[in-house]
Design a protein around this motif. Structure first.
Motif, PDB file in Angstrom:
ATOM      1  N   MET A   3       0.830  -1.200   0.000  1.00 19.30           N
ATOM      2  CA  MET A   3       0.000   0.000   0.000  1.00 19.30           C
ATOM      3  C   MET A   3       0.870   1.259   0.000  1.00 19.30           C
ATOM      4  O   MET A   3       0.590   2.221  -0.724  1.00 19.30           O
ATOM      5  N   ILE A   4       1.926   1.256   0.807  1.00 15.01           N
ATOM      6  CA  ILE A   4       2.806   2.425   0.886  1.00 15.01           C
ATOM      7  C   ILE A   4       3.460   2.688  -0.478  1.00 15.01           C
ATOM      8  O   ILE A   4       3.521   3.830  -0.948  1.00 15.01           O
ATOM      9  N   LEU A   5       3.943   1.633  -1.126  1.00 14.19           N
ATOM     10  CA  LEU A   5       4.595   1.793  -2.425  1.00 14.19           C
ATOM     11  C   LEU A   5       3.639   2.345  -3.475  1.00 14.19           C
ATOM     12  O   LEU A   5       3.983   3.258  -4.238  1.00 14.19           O
ATOM     13  N   VAL A   6       2.429   1.804  -3.513  1.00 15.16           N
ATOM     14  CA  VAL A   6       1.454   2.274  -4.499  1.00 15.16           C
ATOM     15  C   VAL A   6       1.081   3.732  -4.239  1.00 15.16           C
ATOM     16  O   VAL A   6       0.967   4.536  -5.171  1.00 15.16           O
ATOM     17  N   MET A   7       0.915   4.092  -2.969  1.00 16.08           N
ATOM     18  CA  MET A   7       0.598   5.480  -2.643  1.00 16.08           C
ATOM     19  C   MET A   7       1.745   6.412  -3.031  1.00 16.08           C
ATOM     20  O   MET A   7       1.515   7.514  -3.564  1.00 16.08           O
ATOM     21  N   LEU A   8       2.972   5.994  -2.780  1.00 12.38           N
ATOM     22  CA  LEU A   8       4.114   6.827  -3.138  1.00 12.38           C
ATOM     23  C   LEU A   8       4.252   6.979  -4.654  1.00 12.38           C
ATOM     24  O   LEU A   8       4.561   8.067  -5.155  1.00 12.38           O
ATOM     25  N   VAL A   9       4.019   5.892  -5.377  1.00 17.42           N
ATOM     26  CA  VAL A   9       4.059   5.974  -6.841  1.00 17.42           C
ATOM     27  C   VAL A   9       3.012   6.962  -7.340  1.00 17.42           C
ATOM     28  O   VAL A   9       3.289   7.824  -8.191  1.00 17.42           O
ATOM     29  N   GLY A  10       1.785   6.855  -6.813  1.00 15.57           N
ATOM     30  CA  GLY A  10       0.726   7.773  -7.214  1.00 15.57           C
ATOM     31  C   GLY A  10       1.052   9.216  -6.878  1.00 15.57           C
ATOM     32  O   GLY A  10       0.837  10.133  -7.682  1.00 15.57           O
ATOM     33  N   ALA A  11       1.600   9.440  -5.667  1.00 16.81           N
ATOM     34  CA  ALA A  11       1.918  10.803  -5.233  1.00 16.81           C
ATOM     35  C   ALA A  11       3.032  11.417  -6.073  1.00 16.81           C
ATOM     36  O   ALA A  11       2.916  12.549  -6.555  1.00 16.81           O
ATOM     37  N   VAL A  12       4.126  10.673  -6.267  1.00 15.22           N
ATOM     38  CA  VAL A  12       5.268  11.213  -7.013  1.00 15.22           C
ATOM     39  C   VAL A  12       4.896  11.443  -8.477  1.00 15.22           C
ATOM     40  O   VAL A  12       5.254  12.470  -9.072  1.00 15.22           O
ATOM     41  N   ALA A  13       4.166  10.497  -9.081  1.00 16.60           N
ATOM     42  CA  ALA A  13       3.773  10.647 -10.484  1.00 16.60           C
ATOM     43  C   ALA A  13       2.871  11.861 -10.681  1.00 16.60           C
ATOM     44  O   ALA A  13       3.005  12.600 -11.668  1.00 16.60           O
ATOM     45  N   ALA A  14       1.948  12.089  -9.740  1.00 18.93           N
ATOM     46  CA  ALA A  14       1.059  13.254  -9.844  1.00 18.93           C
ATOM     47  C   ALA A  14       1.844  14.557  -9.736  1.00 18.93           C
ATOM     48  O   ALA A  14       1.561  15.533 -10.435  1.00 18.93           O
ATOM     49  N   VAL A  15       2.852  14.586  -8.869  1.00 16.60           N
ATOM     50  CA  VAL A  15       3.691  15.781  -8.721  1.00 16.60           C
ATOM     51  C   VAL A  15       4.502  16.021  -9.996  1.00 16.60           C
ATOM     52  O   VAL A  15       4.624  17.166 -10.468  1.00 16.60           O
ATOM     53  N   LEU A  16       5.062  14.970 -10.578  1.00 18.08           N
ATOM     54  CA  LEU A  16       5.836  15.117 -11.815  1.00 18.08           C
ATOM     55  C   LEU A  16       4.971  15.678 -12.939  1.00 18.08           C
ATOM     56  O   LEU A  16       5.414  16.540 -13.714  1.00 18.08           O
ATOM     57  N   ALA A  17       3.724  15.190 -13.028  1.00 21.62           N
ATOM     58  CA  ALA A  17       2.811  15.718 -14.042  1.00 21.62           C
ATOM     59  C   ALA A  17       2.433  17.162 -13.727  1.00 21.62           C
ATOM     60  O   ALA A  17       2.386  18.015 -14.618  1.00 21.62           O
ATOM     61  N   ASN A  18       2.168  17.442 -12.448  1.00 21.02           N
ATOM     62  CA  ASN A  18       1.761  18.782 -12.038  1.00 21.02           C
ATOM     63  C   ASN A  18       2.818  19.830 -12.381  1.00 21.02           C
ATOM     64  O   ASN A  18       2.499  20.944 -12.799  1.00 21.02           O
ATOM     65  N   ARG A  19       4.077  19.459 -12.217  1.00 17.92           N
ATOM     66  CA  ARG A  19       5.174  20.396 -12.475  1.00 17.92           C
ATOM     67  C   ARG A  19       5.666  20.350 -13.932  1.00 17.92           C
ATOM     68  O   ARG A  19       6.610  21.035 -14.291  1.00 17.92           O
ATOM     69  N   THR A  94       0.828  21.764  -5.982  1.00 15.08           N
ATOM     70  CA  THR A  94       1.728  20.605  -6.014  1.00 15.08           C
ATOM     71  C   THR A  94       1.523  19.679  -4.818  1.00 15.08           C
ATOM     72  O   THR A  94       1.399  18.459  -5.005  1.00 15.08           O
ATOM     73  N   PRO A  95       1.453  20.182  -3.568  1.00 10.22           N
ATOM     74  CA  PRO A  95       1.134  19.284  -2.449  1.00 10.22           C
ATOM     75  C   PRO A  95      -0.235  18.628  -2.590  1.00 10.22           C
ATOM     76  O   PRO A  95      -0.412  17.461  -2.230  1.00 10.22           O
ATOM     77  N   ALA A  96      -1.202  19.389  -3.130  1.00  6.31           N
ATOM     78  CA  ALA A  96      -2.538  18.818  -3.330  1.00  6.31           C
ATOM     79  C   ALA A  96      -2.480  17.663  -4.330  1.00  6.31           C
ATOM     80  O   ALA A  96      -3.141  16.625  -4.152  1.00  6.31           O
ATOM     81  N   ALA A  97      -1.690  17.826  -5.399  1.00  4.40           N
ATOM     82  CA  ALA A  97      -1.540  16.754  -6.382  1.00  4.40           C
ATOM     83  C   ALA A  97      -0.938  15.505  -5.750  1.00  4.40           C
ATOM     84  O   ALA A  97      -1.358  14.379  -6.040  1.00  4.40           O
ATOM     85  N   ALA A  98       0.050  15.707  -4.848  1.00  2.30           N
ATOM     86  CA  ALA A  98       0.675  14.570  -4.162  1.00  2.30           C
ATOM     87  C   ALA A  98      -0.344  13.825  -3.313  1.00  2.30           C
ATOM     88  O   ALA A  98      -0.409  12.583  -3.339  1.00  2.30           O
ATOM     89  N   VAL A  99      -1.157  14.560  -2.561  1.00  3.16           N
ATOM     90  CA  VAL A  99      -2.155  13.929  -1.682  1.00  3.16           C
ATOM     91  C   VAL A  99      -3.206  13.186  -2.505  1.00  3.16           C
ATOM     92  O   VAL A  99      -3.541  12.021  -2.225  1.00  3.16           O
ATOM     93  N   ILE A 100      -3.719  13.846  -3.540  1.00  2.00           N
ATOM     94  CA  ILE A 100      -4.759  13.216  -4.364  1.00  2.00           C
ATOM     95  C   ILE A 100      -4.188  12.025  -5.128  1.00  2.00           C
ATOM     96  O   ILE A 100      -4.833  10.971  -5.244  1.00  2.00           O
ATOM     97  N   GLY A 101      -2.967  12.168  -5.644  1.00  2.00           N
ATOM     98  CA  GLY A 101      -2.340  11.059  -6.362  1.00  2.00           C
ATOM     99  C   GLY A 101      -2.103   9.849  -5.469  1.00  2.00           C
ATOM    100  O   GLY A 101      -2.341   8.710  -5.871  1.00  2.00           O
ATOM    101  N   GLY A 102      -1.647  10.094  -4.228  1.00  2.00           N
ATOM    102  CA  GLY A 102      -1.460   8.996  -3.281  1.00  2.00           C
ATOM    103  C   GLY A 102      -2.772   8.323  -2.927  1.00  2.00           C
ATOM    104  O   GLY A 102      -2.859   7.081  -2.857  1.00  2.00           O
ATOM    105  N   ALA A 103      -3.808   9.117  -2.720  1.00  2.00           N
ATOM    106  CA  ALA A 103      -5.131   8.557  -2.409  1.00  2.00           C
ATOM    107  C   ALA A 103      -5.677   7.755  -3.577  1.00  2.00           C
ATOM    108  O   ALA A 103      -6.319   6.706  -3.396  1.00  2.00           O
ATOM    109  N   TYR A 104      -5.416   8.243  -4.787  1.00  2.00           N
ATOM    110  CA  TYR A 104      -5.862   7.526  -5.994  1.00  2.00           C
ATOM    111  C   TYR A 104      -5.195   6.155  -6.089  1.00  2.00           C
ATOM    112  O   TYR A 104      -5.846   5.141  -6.371  1.00  2.00           O
ATOM    113  N   GLY A 105      -3.874   6.107  -5.826  1.00  2.00           N
ATOM    114  CA  GLY A 105      -3.171   4.828  -5.854  1.00  2.00           C
ATOM    115  C   GLY A 105      -3.724   3.852  -4.830  1.00  2.00           C
ATOM    116  O   GLY A 105      -3.947   2.673  -5.121  1.00  2.00           O
TER     117      GLY A 105
END
Length: 432
Positions: A3-19, A94-105
């Motif tokens: 779960m932690i890995l999937v959330m981190l993947v979602g969070a980091v990927a969302a931040v990369l797209a956001n920026r 950017t922080p919002a994207a990380a939170v939403i991306g992690g929740a999505y994962g």
């Protein structure tokens, strides 16, 4: 840990797209400079991402993930493209994207587990028949190098490549049966599909390199010199790509996610070595596309050339896969300029990459359709074949709202739902 890995993947990927650093959708990457350089507003970019990716998440990523209870990476990263680009690229966005991306994962992983529990409780079993969706993929996949050769170099060479692959596969099957790979009391079983695939790829690369060297005309274009500022933009974000590579490689090793339907099905069957080879072959096919679009746009892919999936499957420990994944991403970024020069020098290899992708897609369309039909027949004998055939032809007549590759998996799931409704209504018996 999963779960932690999937959330981190979602969070980091969302931040990369956001920026604007990396997006997964290959078709979206060439559009990114329009926004980065001020020619497209954020809202238009977000709507474009939604239009290009949403259907693939629902119609391709999630259905194929359900066939093996492993997340296909498309279901995660196409979604994080949408999330990252839909949130403003400012101090709070950017922080919002990380939170939403992690929740999505996390939601994807929990949702997949929830679907599995629901399927297990139904009178007509969906899970075991759905495993048949990927069964033809494993064997059919070895035909793609022959198709790529036929597309690029003619049907004659394609037939020779196909015949060589088939011969090597059958030779290995015979050698295994005769236990020719025995050393004392130890007998090694060699995977026939793996060696057949290597044979086909060898033919393709030999033909491509030969064509390249014979077609040099002195009119090369140095992509790196032309887009040096955009290559530098990618290098500035090296640490972010290394983090992403480590997370995805570790997740792939734990069989939480997979990079493509072929390696996903092989991994689900416990064939991690074969899955790793399949992932590596796919990475070779996507290398020219990812390299060219990255250099031309200054926007990379969050999975790079996708070699990190092969690393995750082939290494023995998750932590080792994570370290190696980070290292692979570092090398990819640092060697991007040299790779571009290599592709400029051998245009046949660049063209082969495009043909590999086309060949893989066509083979997968056929294999997943056959697999979907077999799964549907197991859940609703006779009726299943009829429904899958009807679904396919009506989808074609409607202009293909569902991509061909997803027709088999989606159709099989739909047939399973229909079969259970018919059982509940008392007009169909539970298949034995």
């Amino acid at each position: 840990m999963e779960m932690i890995l999937v959330m981190l993947v979602g969070a980091v990927a969302a931040v990369l797209a956001n920026r604007g650093i990396a997006v997964f959708n290959d078709g979206l990457r060439p559009i990114m400079p329009e926004h980065i350089e001020g020619r497209m507003d954020r809202r238009s970019l977000a709507l474009t991402s939604l239009a290009m990716s949403f259907g693939l998440v629902l119609g391709f990523g999630i259905p194929i993930s359900l066939t093996a209870s492993i997340l296909l990476i498309h279901s995660i990263l196409l979604g994080t493209d949408i999330i990252g680009l839909s949130v403003p690229g400012n101090r709070w966005g950017t922080p919002a994207a990380a939170v939403i991306g992690g929740a999505y994962g996390a939601g994807l992983l929990l949702g997949l587990e929830g679907f599995v529990r629901v399927f297990e409780a139904l009178p007509v079993d969906l899970l075991q028949p759905l495993e048949q969706v990927g069964a033809p993929v494993v064997v059919a996949f070895i035909a793609f190098p022959a198709l790529a050769v036929a597309i690029q170099f003619g049907i004659g060479k394609g037939v020779w490549t196909f015949a060589a692959s088939a011969f090597v596969r059958q030779l290995v099957v015979w050698a295994n049966e005769q236990q020719l790979f025995s050393f004392g009391t130890v007998t090694i079983t060699v995977n026939p599909e793996g060696l057949a695939l290597v044979t086909g790829m060898a033919f393709l690369l030999v033909f491509a390199m030969g064509e390249s060297s014979s077609k040099q005309d002195g009119t090369k274009m140095d992509l790196t010199a032309l887009f040096s500022h955009r290559v530098q933009r990618i290098r500035k974000n090296l640490i972010s790509f290394m983090v992403m590579g480590g997370l995805i490689a570790a997740s792939t090793h734990l069989l939480v996610m997979a990079g493509d339907p072929i390696s996903l099905q092989l991994a689900a069957e416990g064939k991690q070595m074969e899955a790793g080879l399949a992932a590596a072959a796919r990475a070779l096919g996507f290398l020219p596309l990812v390299a060219s679009t990255a250099i031309a746009t200054g926007v990379y892919g969050p999975v790079g050339f996708t070699f990190i999936f092969a690393v995750g499957l082939l290494l023995p420990q998750a932590w080792l896969a994570g370290v190696a994944g980070a290292g692979i991403m570092m090398l990819e970024v640092l060697l991007l300029s040299r790779l571009a020069r290599f592709l400029d020098r051998y245009p046949g290899v660049r063209e082969a990459g495009s043909n590999i992708r086309t060949a893989m897609t066509r083979v997968l369309e056929v294999a997943l359709l056959i697999g979907g039909a077999n799964a549907a027949h197991a859940m609703a004998p006779g009726l299943g074949f009829f429904l899958i055939a009807g679904f396919y032809v009506l989808n074609e007549a409607a202009g293909r709202p569902v991509v061909r590759m997803a027709v088999g998996p989606i159709g099989a799931i739909a047939v399973g739902v229909i079969a259970n409704l018919l059982v509940f209504a008392g007009i169909m018996a539970v298949p034995q």
